[in-house]
Design a protein around this motif. Structure first.
Motif, PDB file in Angstrom:
ATOM      1  N   SER A   1      35.913  37.590  43.269  1.00 38.60           N
ATOM      2  CA  SER A   1      35.610  38.978  43.588  1.00 38.60           C
ATOM      3  C   SER A   1      35.927  39.903  42.418  1.00 38.60           C
ATOM      4  CB  SER A   1      36.419  39.396  44.830  1.00 38.60           C
ATOM      5  OG  SER A   1      36.246  40.767  45.110  1.00 38.60           O
ATOM      6  N   ILE A   2      37.072  39.683  41.799  1.00 38.54           N
ATOM      7  CA  ILE A   2      37.450  40.502  40.638  1.00 38.54           C
ATOM      8  C   ILE A   2      36.446  40.313  39.513  1.00 38.54           C
ATOM      9  CG2 ILE A   2      39.186  40.738  38.812  1.00 38.54           C
ATOM     10  CD1 ILE A   2      41.291  40.074  41.028  1.00 38.54           C
ATOM     11  N   ALA A   3      36.070  39.060  39.243  1.00 38.27           N
ATOM     12  CA  ALA A   3      35.110  38.778  38.168  1.00 38.27           C
ATOM     13  C   ALA A   3      33.783  39.479  38.414  1.00 38.27           C
ATOM     14  CB  ALA A   3      34.904  37.276  38.044  1.00 38.27           C
ATOM     15  N   GLU A   4      33.350  39.529  39.677  1.00 42.61           N
ATOM     16  CA  GLU A   4      32.065  40.147  40.006  1.00 42.61           C
ATOM     17  C   GLU A   4      32.102  41.658  39.806  1.00 42.61           C
ATOM     18  OE1 GLU A   4      28.928  40.373  43.780  1.00 42.61           O
ATOM     19  OE2 GLU A   4      30.664  39.041  43.854  1.00 42.61           O
ATOM     20  N   ASP A   5      33.258  42.270  40.065  1.00 42.22           N
ATOM     21  CA  ASP A   5      33.366  43.734  40.004  1.00 42.22           C
ATOM     22  C   ASP A   5      33.818  44.271  38.648  1.00 42.22           C
ATOM     23  OD1 ASP A   5      32.626  43.835  42.657  1.00 42.22           O
ATOM     24  OD2 ASP A   5      34.686  43.955  43.404  1.00 42.22           O
TER      25      ASP A   5
END
Length: 203
Positions: free
Chosen positions: A31-35
């Motif tokens: 999730s962090i990587a996507e955002d």
């Protein structure tokens, strides 16, 4: 009667995380990587394979509660490792300096490097697909061995030029930050996900 002493050891701490939900940690990393648009941009500008939050996020423990829990667990592991190293710390402590996510896709590598401004570095493993890269450690004396013959394949670990460690999900590896290491090419089709970190001697 002869006596052989082993000098100048290179310790590697290998343990397991407990009390951390591996699925939640993996979902948080993804999730962090996507955002993280700044992190994505840095990776693209620097030809970094996959994703790392190394250059973009310094507050993972504040953003996601599971990272705050992870830091507490890592603090305990590092304290146990530091105790074995016989450092004379005076009234100062070894404390977390930074912590970051690595997502290494198929074909990605992390070239050999050290962490020169830290004391202890390490990684814990979040997703290790079958065929995912081991981590490779290099004998720090390697550059001085210009005329030495190669070691036998069955040489003891402390005499090998390179040692490969194939971690499992939930493993914690710690080493002194001067130890050169790399991640060879990820041959797995799925992403290899890890969380790396540095600890420093507090000022």
């Amino acid at each position: 009667m002869s006596n052989i002493r082993m000098l100048f050891s290179t310790p590697l701490y290998h343990s397991r995380l407990s009390g951390i939900d591996a699925g939640e940690l993996e979902a948080s990393c993804l999730s962090i990587a996507e955002d993280d648009e700044a992190g994505q941009a840095w990776c693209e500008e620097n030809d970094f394979p996959g994703y790392t939050s190394y250059a973009s996020l310094s507050d993972l423990g504040w953003r996601f509660p599971i990272f705050a829990d992870l830091i507490k667990k890592l603090d305990a592991h590092v304290a146990a490792f530091v105790e074995t190293l016989d450092f004379d710390l005076g009234d100062r402590k070894i404390v977390l300096e930074d912590l970051w996510i690595n997502i290494l896709p198929e074909g990605g590598i992390h070239t050999a490097h050290i962490h020169p401004h830290s004391v202890v570095s390490g990684t814990t493993y979040v997703a290790m697909p079958k065929g995912g890269s081991a981590i490779k450690f290099e004998d720090p004396r390697h550059a001085m061995m210009m005329a030495a013959p190669p070691r036998r394949k069955d040489a003891r670990d402390e005499l090998k030029t390179f040692v490969y460690v194939a971690p499992k999900v939930g493993d914690v590896l710690l080493w002194e930050s001067w130890l050169r290491h790399e991640v060879p090419m990820n041959m797995a089709e799925d992403d290899r996900i890890s969380v790396s970190f540095n600890y420093k001697w507090e000022s």
